[in-house]
Design a protein around this motif. Structure first.
Motif, PDB file in Angstrom:
ATOM      1  N   VAL A  45       0.846  -1.198   0.000  1.00  0.00           N
ATOM      2  CA  VAL A  45       0.000   0.000   0.000  1.00  0.00           C
ATOM      3  C   VAL A  45       0.879   1.245   0.000  1.00  0.00           C
ATOM      4  CG1 VAL A  45      -1.814   1.272   1.216  1.00  0.00           C
ATOM      5  CG2 VAL A  45      -1.874  -1.228   1.149  1.00  0.00           C
ATOM      6  N   ARG A  46       1.924   1.225   0.816  1.00  0.00           N
ATOM      7  CA  ARG A  46       2.861   2.360   0.821  1.00  0.00           C
ATOM      8  C   ARG A  46       3.491   2.538  -0.554  1.00  0.00           C
ATOM      9  NH1 ARG A  46       6.986   0.815   4.524  1.00  0.00           N
ATOM     10  NH2 ARG A  46       8.038   2.696   3.827  1.00  0.00           N
ATOM     11  N   ALA A  47       3.782   1.431  -1.231  1.00  0.00           N
ATOM     12  CA  ALA A  47       4.359   1.507  -2.576  1.00  0.00           C
ATOM     13  C   ALA A  47       3.376   2.157  -3.539  1.00  0.00           C
ATOM     14  CB  ALA A  47       4.749   0.112  -3.063  1.00  0.00           C
ATOM     15  N   LEU A  48       2.120   1.760  -3.471  1.00  0.00           N
ATOM     16  CA  LEU A  48       1.110   2.371  -4.340  1.00  0.00           C
ATOM     17  C   LEU A  48       1.008   3.871  -4.090  1.00  0.00           C
ATOM     18  CD1 LEU A  48      -1.679  -0.346  -4.268  1.00  0.00           C
ATOM     19  CD2 LEU A  48      -0.289   0.331  -6.242  1.00  0.00           C
ATOM     20  N   ILE A  49       1.030   4.266  -2.817  1.00  0.00           N
ATOM     21  CA  ILE A  49       0.966   5.692  -2.484  1.00  0.00           C
ATOM     22  C   ILE A  49       2.174   6.419  -3.066  1.00  0.00           C
ATOM     23  CG2 ILE A  49       1.090   7.358  -0.578  1.00  0.00           C
ATOM     24  CD1 ILE A  49      -0.559   5.260   1.068  1.00  0.00           C
ATOM     25  N   CYS A  50       3.349   5.831  -2.922  1.00  0.00           N
ATOM     26  CA  CYS A  50       4.579   6.427  -3.452  1.00  0.00           C
ATOM     27  C   CYS A  50       4.491   6.593  -4.968  1.00  0.00           C
ATOM     28  CB  CYS A  50       5.767   5.549  -3.062  1.00  0.00           C
ATOM     29  SG  CYS A  50       7.384   6.185  -3.556  1.00  0.00           S
ATOM     30  N   LEU A  51       3.997   5.571  -5.637  1.00  0.00           N
ATOM     31  CA  LEU A  51       3.876   5.626  -7.099  1.00  0.00           C
ATOM     32  C   LEU A  51       2.809   6.628  -7.535  1.00  0.00           C
ATOM     33  CD1 LEU A  51       4.210   1.816  -7.888  1.00  0.00           C
ATOM     34  CD2 LEU A  51       5.934   3.606  -8.273  1.00  0.00           C
ATOM     35  N   GLY A  64      14.233   1.633  -8.695  1.00  0.00           N
ATOM     36  CA  GLY A  64      15.181   2.320  -7.816  1.00  0.00           C
ATOM     37  C   GLY A  64      14.532   3.475  -7.067  1.00  0.00           C
ATOM     38  N   PHE A  65      13.714   4.248  -7.776  1.00  0.00           N
ATOM     39  CA  PHE A  65      12.977   5.348  -7.159  1.00  0.00           C
ATOM     40  C   PHE A  65      12.069   4.815  -6.057  1.00  0.00           C
ATOM     41  CE2 PHE A  65       8.938   7.583  -6.936  1.00  0.00           C
ATOM     42  CZ  PHE A  65       9.321   8.890  -6.665  1.00  0.00           C
ATOM     43  N   LEU A  66      11.339   3.754  -6.361  1.00  0.00           N
ATOM     44  CA  LEU A  66      10.411   3.176  -5.391  1.00  0.00           C
ATOM     45  C   LEU A  66      11.165   2.629  -4.186  1.00  0.00           C
ATOM     46  CD1 LEU A  66       7.526   2.418  -4.617  1.00  0.00           C
ATOM     47  CD2 LEU A  66       7.859   0.264  -5.872  1.00  0.00           C
ATOM     48  N   GLY A  67      12.233   1.909  -4.421  1.00  0.00           N
ATOM     49  CA  GLY A  67      13.022   1.357  -3.318  1.00  0.00           C
ATOM     50  C   GLY A  67      13.540   2.444  -2.392  1.00  0.00           C
ATOM     51  N   ALA A  68      14.023   3.537  -2.979  1.00  0.00           N
ATOM     52  CA  ALA A  68      14.513   4.649  -2.158  1.00  0.00           C
ATOM     53  C   ALA A  68      13.379   5.257  -1.354  1.00  0.00           C
ATOM     54  CB  ALA A  68      15.166   5.707  -3.047  1.00  0.00           C
ATOM     55  N   LEU A  70      10.746   3.791  -0.264  1.00  0.00           N
ATOM     56  CA  LEU A  70      10.261   2.864   0.767  1.00  0.00           C
ATOM     57  C   LEU A  70      11.354   2.416   1.727  1.00  0.00           C
ATOM     58  CD1 LEU A  70       8.016   0.544  -1.452  1.00  0.00           C
ATOM     59  CD2 LEU A  70       7.281   2.440   0.027  1.00  0.00           C
ATOM     60  N   GLY A  71      12.605   2.759   1.420  1.00  0.00           N
ATOM     61  CA  GLY A  71      13.717   2.319   2.256  1.00  0.00           C
ATOM     62  C   GLY A  71      14.001   0.831   2.116  1.00  0.00           C
ATOM     63  N   LEU A  72      13.792   0.306   0.898  1.00  0.00           N
ATOM     64  CA  LEU A  72      14.001  -1.122   0.649  1.00  0.00           C
ATOM     65  C   LEU A  72      15.223  -1.344  -0.245  1.00  0.00           C
ATOM     66  CD1 LEU A  72      10.353  -2.282  -0.204  1.00  0.00           C
ATOM     67  CD2 LEU A  72      11.585  -2.592   1.954  1.00  0.00           C
ATOM     68  N   ASN A  73      15.853  -2.520  -0.104  1.00  0.00           N
ATOM     69  CA  ASN A  73      16.912  -2.887  -1.031  1.00  0.00           C
ATOM     70  C   ASN A  73      16.281  -3.388  -2.332  1.00  0.00           C
ATOM     71  OD1 ASN A  73      16.102  -5.567  -0.647  1.00  0.00           O
ATOM     72  ND2 ASN A  73      17.695  -5.975   0.859  1.00  0.00           N
ATOM     73  N   SER A  74      17.108  -3.706  -3.321  1.00  0.00           N
ATOM     74  CA  SER A  74      16.555  -4.071  -4.628  1.00  0.00           C
ATOM     75  C   SER A  74      15.748  -5.365  -4.568  1.00  0.00           C
ATOM     76  CB  SER A  74      17.652  -4.160  -5.685  1.00  0.00           C
ATOM     77  OG  SER A  74      18.574  -5.165  -5.363  1.00  0.00           O
ATOM     78  N   ALA A  75      16.161  -6.326  -3.757  1.00  0.00           N
ATOM     79  CA  ALA A  75      15.405  -7.580  -3.650  1.00  0.00           C
ATOM     80  C   ALA A  75      14.029  -7.324  -3.034  1.00  0.00           C
ATOM     81  CB  ALA A  75      16.177  -8.605  -2.822  1.00  0.00           C
ATOM     82  N   GLY A  76      13.984  -6.512  -1.991  1.00  0.00           N
ATOM     83  CA  GLY A  76      12.701  -6.183  -1.361  1.00  0.00           C
ATOM     84  C   GLY A  76      11.789  -5.422  -2.307  1.00  0.00           C
ATOM     85  N   THR A  77      12.379  -4.508  -3.064  1.00  0.00           N
ATOM     86  CA  THR A  77      11.595  -3.727  -4.026  1.00  0.00           C
ATOM     87  C   THR A  77      11.038  -4.626  -5.116  1.00  0.00           C
ATOM     88  OG1 THR A  77      12.975  -1.787  -3.587  1.00  0.00           O
ATOM     89  CG2 THR A  77      11.653  -1.756  -5.606  1.00  0.00           C
ATOM     90  N   THR A  78      11.858  -5.540  -5.606  1.00  0.00           N
ATOM     91  CA  THR A  78      11.396  -6.476  -6.632  1.00  0.00           C
ATOM     92  C   THR A  78      10.227  -7.301  -6.109  1.00  0.00           C
ATOM     93  OG1 THR A  78      13.567  -6.573  -7.685  1.00  0.00           O
ATOM     94  CG2 THR A  78      12.069  -8.430  -8.099  1.00  0.00           C
ATOM     95  N   GLY A  79      10.310  -7.739  -4.859  1.00  0.00           N
ATOM     96  CA  GLY A  79       9.219  -8.507  -4.268  1.00  0.00           C
ATOM     97  C   GLY A  79       7.920  -7.711  -4.222  1.00  0.00           C
ATOM     98  N   VAL A  80       8.009  -6.442  -3.838  1.00  0.00           N
ATOM     99  CA  VAL A  80       6.817  -5.589  -3.783  1.00  0.00           C
ATOM    100  C   VAL A  80       6.234  -5.415  -5.181  1.00  0.00           C
ATOM    101  CG1 VAL A  80       6.014  -3.220  -3.370  1.00  0.00           C
ATOM    102  CG2 VAL A  80       7.477  -4.350  -1.687  1.00  0.00           C
ATOM    103  N   ARG A 100      16.045   1.404 -22.311  1.00  0.00           N
ATOM    104  CA  ARG A 100      16.759   0.594 -21.317  1.00  0.00           C
ATOM    105  C   ARG A 100      16.096   0.677 -19.948  1.00  0.00           C
ATOM    106  NH1 ARG A 100      22.279   3.545 -21.978  1.00  0.00           N
ATOM    107  NH2 ARG A 100      20.721   5.177 -22.050  1.00  0.00           N
ATOM    108  N   ARG A 101      15.335   1.750 -19.729  1.00  0.00           N
ATOM    109  CA  ARG A 101      14.692   1.955 -18.422  1.00  0.00           C
ATOM    110  C   ARG A 101      13.305   1.342 -18.387  1.00  0.00           C
ATOM    111  NH1 ARG A 101      14.489   7.506 -15.366  1.00  0.00           N
ATOM    112  NH2 ARG A 101      12.758   7.818 -16.777  1.00  0.00           N
ATOM    113  N   VAL A 102      12.982   0.787 -17.233  1.00  0.00           N
ATOM    114  CA  VAL A 102      11.645   0.245 -17.010  1.00  0.00           C
ATOM    115  C   VAL A 102      10.970   1.135 -15.968  1.00  0.00           C
ATOM    116  CG1 VAL A 102      10.324  -1.725 -16.167  1.00  0.00           C
ATOM    117  CG2 VAL A 102      12.359  -2.097 -17.576  1.00  0.00           C
ATOM    118  N   LEU A 103       9.790   1.621 -16.330  1.00  0.00           N
ATOM    119  CA  LEU A 103       9.019   2.477 -15.434  1.00  0.00           C
ATOM    120  C   LEU A 103       7.888   1.673 -14.807  1.00  0.00           C
ATOM    121  CD1 LEU A 103       8.755   5.654 -17.698  1.00  0.00           C
ATOM    122  CD2 LEU A 103      10.452   5.152 -15.918  1.00  0.00           C
ATOM    123  N   LEU A 104       7.459   2.117 -13.655  1.00  0.00           N
ATOM    124  CA  LEU A 104       6.351   1.478 -12.964  1.00  0.00           C
ATOM    125  C   LEU A 104       5.116   2.349 -13.123  1.00  0.00           C
ATOM    126  CD1 LEU A 104       8.255   0.509  -9.697  1.00  0.00           C
ATOM    127  CD2 LEU A 104       7.767  -0.940 -11.687  1.00  0.00           C
TER     128      LEU A 104
END
Length: 156
Positions: A45-51, A64-68, A70-80, A100-104
């Motif tokens: 839910v926090r990720a959706l709000i951030c996005l 990377g933007f989302l992970g920053a 949410l304070g998550l590492n890349s593995a945690g961000t990928t899971g979300v 080359r970039r993937v946007l959410l």
């Protein structure tokens, strides 16, 4: 008693602080209820709000933007992102300016779910604020912005 020990400070400022904290706790509970109802984790839910905030600001949202945010590492961000994508709430799209970039991107389904749950709360709050004059609105805005700044500074 040392300064800052619970119970030592009183006054209108502390009353307002405690009200702000109560609002934050209640909103967190609503986020948790929403998450549980829709098979998500509160971090989702926090990720959706951030996005959604990024979309509203016109900011490209990458993992990377989302992970920053949410304070998550890349593995945690990928899971979300994987969970939200499986639920049909977020999609990964190639950046048309840089392939080359993937946007959410937040899907309309997520916005509809969010609005159906949080819309009455938003409407109620906006209704209260619509009764404030510009001076009061400015005071509320200033307080909330400086409180947010205090929470997000590097050295509290």
């Amino acid at each position: 008693m040392a300064p800052g020990v619970a119970g030592e400070r009183e006054g209108p400022e502390m009353e307002i602080f405690h009200l702000l904290r109560a609002v934050a706790v209640e909103y967190g509970l609503r986020q948790a209820e929403f998450a549980a109802e829709h098979g998500m984790h509160v971090t989702d839910v926090r990720a959706l709000i951030c996005l959604l905030d990024a979309e509203r600001a016109g900011t490209d949202a990458t993992a990377g933007f989302l992970g920053a945010g949410l304070g998550l590492n890349s593995a945690g961000t990928t899971g979300v992102v994987d969970r939200l994508e499986r639920l049909g709430l977020v999609s990964r799209v190639r950046d048309v300016k840089d392939r080359r970039r993937v946007l959410l991107r937040v899907e309309d389904r997520a916005k509809e779910l969010g609005w159906s749950y949080f819309g009455p709360l938003i409407d109620s709050t906006v209704g209260v604020l619509s009764g404030f004059d510009e001076r009061h609105m400015a005071a509320v805005r200033l307080f909330l912005q400086t409180a947010l700044d205090a929470l997000t500074t590097e050295d509290p």
